[in-house]
Structure formats: C-alpha cells, structure tokens
Design an enzyme around this catalytic site. Structure first.
Site, PDB file in Angstrom:
ATOM      1  N   ALA A 172       0.862  -1.181   0.000  1.00 45.02           N
ATOM      2  CA  ALA A 172       0.000   0.000   0.000  1.00 45.02           C
ATOM      3  C   ALA A 172       0.898   1.229   0.000  1.00 45.02           C
ATOM      4  O   ALA A 172       1.784   1.361   0.840  1.00 45.02           O
ATOM      5  CB  ALA A 172      -0.902  -0.005   1.230  1.00 45.02           C
ATOM      6  N   ILE A 202       3.926  -1.358   3.698  1.00 45.02           N
ATOM      7  CA  ILE A 202       3.366  -0.039   3.419  1.00 45.02           C
ATOM      8  C   ILE A 202       4.479   0.972   3.168  1.00 45.02           C
ATOM      9  O   ILE A 202       5.491   0.986   3.859  1.00 45.02           O
ATOM     10  CB  ILE A 202       2.479   0.406   4.615  1.00 45.02           C
ATOM     11  CG1 ILE A 202       1.308  -0.583   4.733  1.00 45.02           C
ATOM     12  CG2 ILE A 202       1.959   1.834   4.411  1.00 45.02           C
ATOM     13  CD1 ILE A 202       0.579  -0.556   6.020  1.00 45.02           C
ATOM     14  N   LYS A 203       4.235   1.783   2.133  1.00 44.88           N
ATOM     15  CA  LYS A 203       5.183   2.852   1.816  1.00 44.88           C
ATOM     16  C   LYS A 203       4.624   4.164   2.345  1.00 44.88           C
ATOM     17  O   LYS A 203       3.473   4.504   2.064  1.00 44.88           O
ATOM     18  CB  LYS A 203       5.357   2.921   0.293  1.00 44.88           C
ATOM     19  CG  LYS A 203       6.127   4.124  -0.202  1.00 44.88           C
ATOM     20  CD  LYS A 203       6.373   4.014  -1.701  1.00 44.88           C
ATOM     21  CE  LYS A 203       6.976   5.284  -2.260  1.00 44.88           C
ATOM     22  NZ  LYS A 203       7.445   5.140  -3.636  1.00 44.88           N
ATOM     23  N   THR A 204       5.436   4.880   3.108  1.00 45.47           N
ATOM     24  CA  THR A 204       4.946   6.138   3.642  1.00 45.47           C
ATOM     25  C   THR A 204       6.088   7.132   3.800  1.00 45.47           C
ATOM     26  O   THR A 204       7.248   6.762   3.745  1.00 45.47           O
ATOM     27  CB  THR A 204       4.203   5.908   4.978  1.00 45.47           C
ATOM     28  OG1 THR A 204       3.377   7.028   5.245  1.00 45.47           O
ATOM     29  CG2 THR A 204       5.159   5.706   6.145  1.00 45.47           C
TER      30      THR A 204
END
Ligand code: R5P
Length: 292
Positions: A172, A202-204
């Site tokens: 995500a 998850i990439k953030t």
C-alpha cells in the site's frame, strides 16, 4: 530407469535432532503462506531484514519525469544495486531485460494523470499479468483523506484478496494530497488503515517529529518514500533516521535518479539501509564513488 534392485535402507534419521521451525524474519509476516514469504524475502534482504527499492514508476501519471527520460540509459545501470525495482508493466516489458534477477514490485493502480484528480484510480493491471511477469509484490496507491479515499482503499483490499489467492503481497502506497497535513498523526492513521485492511507492507513518508510512532503502531513493515529531490546529505539523513526509527527499508526514486551521480547515490543509500552507516560516512562514500 531407477535401479530398483539396489534400493538401500536409509540410516541417517538423526533422531536426536529435532527439526528446526524458524520464525519468519519480517515484522507481522509470520502467518503468511510460503509463496508470500518467499516473495517478501526477495524484496527484503533476509540478512538485514531491510530493502532498498528503486522507484521508477512516476511515468504512470506524470510522463517522462526528469531522470527517467531514458530508463534504458539512466536506470538500468543502477538497477543491479537495488534490492527491488518498482515500476510499471510497460517499462518492465519494453525496457528491462528478462534476465534481470532482482525482484520486481509492479505498480497495479492507475488511470489518472497530473492533468486531473489523482486520487481517482482503479486497478489497472490484471492479476494474471502480475503472475506472468513473476512479480514479488503489487503496489496500490491509497489516498487517505483524498477525494476518492474510499475507492482507493477498496482497490487495495481487492488486490490483497486477489494477491493472497496467488501468494503475491500487496504494497500500500500512502499518497499525500496537496492539502493534507504531513505529520505523524496523519501517517499513523493512513498506515494503520492499510495494515488493518490487509496490506502486506506499506510505503509512507518520513516525518521529523514522531516517525517512530508511525512504525511502532503499524504491525507490518514500513518502507520510507523518498519524495522531492533534496541535497544528498539531507536525503541520506532522512533515510538513516527512518531506518533507525523502525523503517524496514526505503522506496526512493528522485533522490536517487536525480542525484548528480545516481550510481553513487544508490550505493550510499544502500550503506545507510543495510550497514547502518551514518549519513556523513555515506556521503563520503557517495563523493568517493562519484569522483571515481
Ligand atoms: C508515489 O506515489 C509513486 O509510487 C511514485 O511514482 C514514486 O514511488 C515516488 O518516488 P519518489 O518520491 O522517491 O521520487
């Protein structure tokens, strides 16, 4: 023909040695199936538990971005230094040699351009194509707080369902709109929603204040997004801080391929991620490699 007249009785049963049952090295990933874990272990280096992903998927909504005008000339020489290449199927098929052995994370959401509302994405790649392309994960943009928040979340949950059927993890990618606050509170919300709904990692973005609360409250691995090009030392410092504060790697694009020497920069980022090198030492490495 097997020699059935000469079958020898096995003797090496090692009855005193119990079979080892080791846990999986990645946060929150122990209960997944073998294929899912195997793919994650091709993205995240099992020795360090971390990854350097090189993101070159920008063209899917903004065309030939600076540094990506000629992926064959500008990116292929860097690619072997990355653990993973994150890109679209169009670039994969047209430009990356099939003998390329690093893992691939495929961008599977899309349908918008910089000329219109970016959050209005759909799933743009059939699961069969991800299987055909032998990818290790599928990346879906999630716009928490964006105009099409709900649709983008549902895109992600659909990919989690379909990917789980075939053992392919879903990444995500938390997208931040122009008007959204880039603070720890927002990223805790965005990453946790993605994880709760099944994203495998998850990439953030990194935030100076409280990033460790983002990684702590997210039960699956987080990789740090790079963002706009900043000076090399600042980018290395950001990556260093993110790793030291619990990120399991980086997924950087412009700060690598728009650096003065992209090939030196990716090696410097690698040193920060996999060797816990300080930003200053990584910058020394960058300058040495750049001047070679
Ligand atoms: C981000 O939402 C997209 O995946 C981008 O195309 C890319 O990953 C961004 O990379 P960077 O911000 O490090 O250039």
């Amino acid at each position: 023909m097997p020699d059935i007249d000469d079958i020898k009785e096995g003797k090496k049963y090692c009855c005193d040695i119990p079979q080892e049952c080791e846990g999986f090295f990645l946060k929150g990933s122990n209960s997944m199936d073998w294929g899912m874990k195997n793919r994650l272990a091709r993205i995240f280096n099992p020795k360090t538990g971390r990854t350097v992903m090189l993101a070159i998927d920008h063209g899917y909504f903004q065309g030939p971005t600076t540094g990506l005008e000629r992926i064959d000339l500008n990116i292929l020489p860097l690619a072997p230094y990355a653990d993973t290449l994150m890109l679209t199927r169009g670039i994969l098929r047209s430009t990356v040699p099939p003998a390329f052995s690093q893992s691939i994370v495929l961008r599977v959401s899309g349908g918008t351009s910089i000329l219109k509302e970016l959050s209005n994405e759909e799933i743009a790649v059939d699961i069969e194509d991800s299987i055909r392309l032998n990818v290790c994960a599928m990346a879906v943009q999630v716009f928490i707080g964006g105009k099409y928040e709900r649709e983008s979340i549902i895109n992600m949950t659909k990919m989690v369902d379909i990917g789980t059927r075939y053992g392919i993890p879903t990444l995500a990618v938390t997208a931040v709109g122009k008007d959204m606050a880039r603070d720890a509170r927002y990223f805790r919300l965005a990453t946790r929603i993605c994880a709760e709904l099944g994203a495998h990692y998850i990439k953030t973005y990194y935030v100076e204040d409280g990033f460790e609360t983002v990684t702590a409250s997210c039960p699956v691995p987080i990789v740090m997004a790079g963002g706009k090009k900043i000076p090399e030392l600042d980018a290395l410092t950001m990556a260093y801080n993110a790793i030291q504060q619990g990120a399991s790697g980086v997924d950087m694009g412009r700060n690598i391929f728009q650096a003065d020497s992209p090939i030196a920069m990716i090696q410097a980022v690698k040193a920060v991620v996999h060797d816990d090198e300080t930003p200053e030492k990584a910058l020394d490495l960058y300058n040495t490699l750049k001047n070679r």
